[in-house]
Write an enzyme that holds these catalytic residues in place. Sequence first.
Site, PDB file in Angstrom:
ATOM      1  N   HIS A   1    -103.757 -16.503  52.591  1.00  0.00           N
ATOM      2  CA  HIS A   1    -102.169 -16.250  52.621  1.00  0.00           C
ATOM      3  C   HIS A   1    -102.033 -14.762  51.943  1.00  0.00           C
ATOM      4  O   HIS A   1    -102.743 -14.077  51.381  1.00  0.00           O
ATOM      5  CB  HIS A   1    -101.603 -17.282  51.575  1.00  0.00           C
ATOM      6  CG  HIS A   1    -102.009 -16.840  50.011  1.00  0.00           C
ATOM      7  ND1 HIS A   1    -101.106 -16.228  49.203  1.00  0.00           N
ATOM      8  CD2 HIS A   1    -102.933 -17.174  49.309  1.00  0.00           C
ATOM      9  CE1 HIS A   1    -101.619 -15.942  48.181  1.00  0.00           C
ATOM     10  NE2 HIS A   1    -102.588 -16.725  47.804  1.00  0.00           N
ATOM     11  N   CYS A   2    -100.643 -14.327  51.949  1.00  0.00           N
ATOM     12  CA  CYS A   2    -100.152 -13.125  51.461  1.00  0.00           C
ATOM     13  C   CYS A   2     -98.816 -13.550  51.279  1.00  0.00           C
ATOM     14  O   CYS A   2     -98.588 -14.766  50.779  1.00  0.00           O
ATOM     15  CB  CYS A   2    -100.213 -12.069  52.518  1.00  0.00           C
ATOM     16  SG  CYS A   2     -99.377 -12.311  54.056  1.00  0.00           S
TER      17      CYS A   2
ATOM     18  N   GLY B   1     -97.320 -14.703  54.914  1.00  0.00           N
ATOM     19  CA  GLY B   1     -98.414 -15.297  55.829  1.00  0.00           C
ATOM     20  C   GLY B   1     -98.220 -14.747  57.310  1.00  0.00           C
ATOM     21  O   GLY B   1     -98.353 -15.448  58.111  1.00  0.00           O
TER      22      GLY B   1
ATOM     23  N   SER C   1     -98.576 -10.816  57.837  1.00  0.00           N
ATOM     24  CA  SER C   1     -99.496  -9.498  58.072  1.00  0.00           C
ATOM     25  C   SER C   1    -100.734  -9.361  57.564  1.00  0.00           C
ATOM     26  O   SER C   1    -101.546  -9.497  58.288  1.00  0.00           O
ATOM     27  CB  SER C   1     -98.303  -8.260  57.754  1.00  0.00           C
ATOM     28  OG  SER C   1     -98.987  -6.972  58.090  1.00  0.00           O
ATOM     29  N   ARG C   2    -100.597  -9.371  56.366  1.00  0.00           N
ATOM     30  CA  ARG C   2    -102.096  -9.265  55.669  1.00  0.00           C
ATOM     31  C   ARG C   2    -103.025 -10.463  55.847  1.00  0.00           C
ATOM     32  O   ARG C   2    -104.272 -10.192  56.435  1.00  0.00           O
ATOM     33  CB  ARG C   2    -102.004  -9.020  54.017  1.00  0.00           C
ATOM     34  CG  ARG C   2    -101.401  -7.747  53.762  1.00  0.00           C
ATOM     35  CD  ARG C   2    -100.892  -7.477  52.180  1.00  0.00           C
ATOM     36  NE  ARG C   2     -99.663  -8.187  52.138  1.00  0.00           N
ATOM     37  CZ  ARG C   2     -99.131  -8.221  51.201  1.00  0.00           C
ATOM     38  NH1 ARG C   2     -99.296  -7.436  50.125  1.00  0.00           N
ATOM     39  NH2 ARG C   2     -97.802  -8.742  50.863  1.00  0.00           N
TER      40      ARG C   2
END
Length: 185
Positions: free
Chosen positions: A121-122, A125, A127-128
């Site tokens: 996750h970022c 959810g 880009s990273r």
Amino acid sequence: MSSEEESVDQTPPTCGLLGLLLKNRRPTGAVNEVWPDLFIGNAATARNKTLLQNLGITHVVNAADGPQHIDTGPRFYTDTNIQYHGVEAADCRDFDLSPFFSETADFIHGALSQKGKVLVHCARGISRSGTLVLAFLMIKEGLTLEEAVELVCRSRNILPNTGFLNQLCQLDSALHRRKIKYKMQ
């Protein structure tokens, strides 16, 4: 190497990848399984221990780790059996995420090898976390960047920033060169 062999596995340009990423978009939930036992989700998912338990999540990769981002950290999960891996990354095109590709791929691969379930996750959810999952699929599962993008986008809308896309293109080219070199030996 023949020109035919070169063109077959050539990394697509960033604009081609953007086209793939934006094609056939559909509503995406807070969390989606994009590969067997591998999920991409947002920060709210990562903070919802009941949901993680219901999904059977055993490992979490936080691609937005740190006090300035999503500061869950391993202590947040001490009352669970979840193993934690943090990557302190900014979602900006100038941030070099590539040094984290191999170690994160190793963490995900190790978890899946032990029959675990992984949430990457970022904040949203997109880009990273999407970038790290694509890198895993390329490094550990042998997919090309194009194949990995198509596979993940069947289940979740992701959109790595252009800097991350360029880093994935470099990874794709390096993995392709390694395959060619291996075949020639």
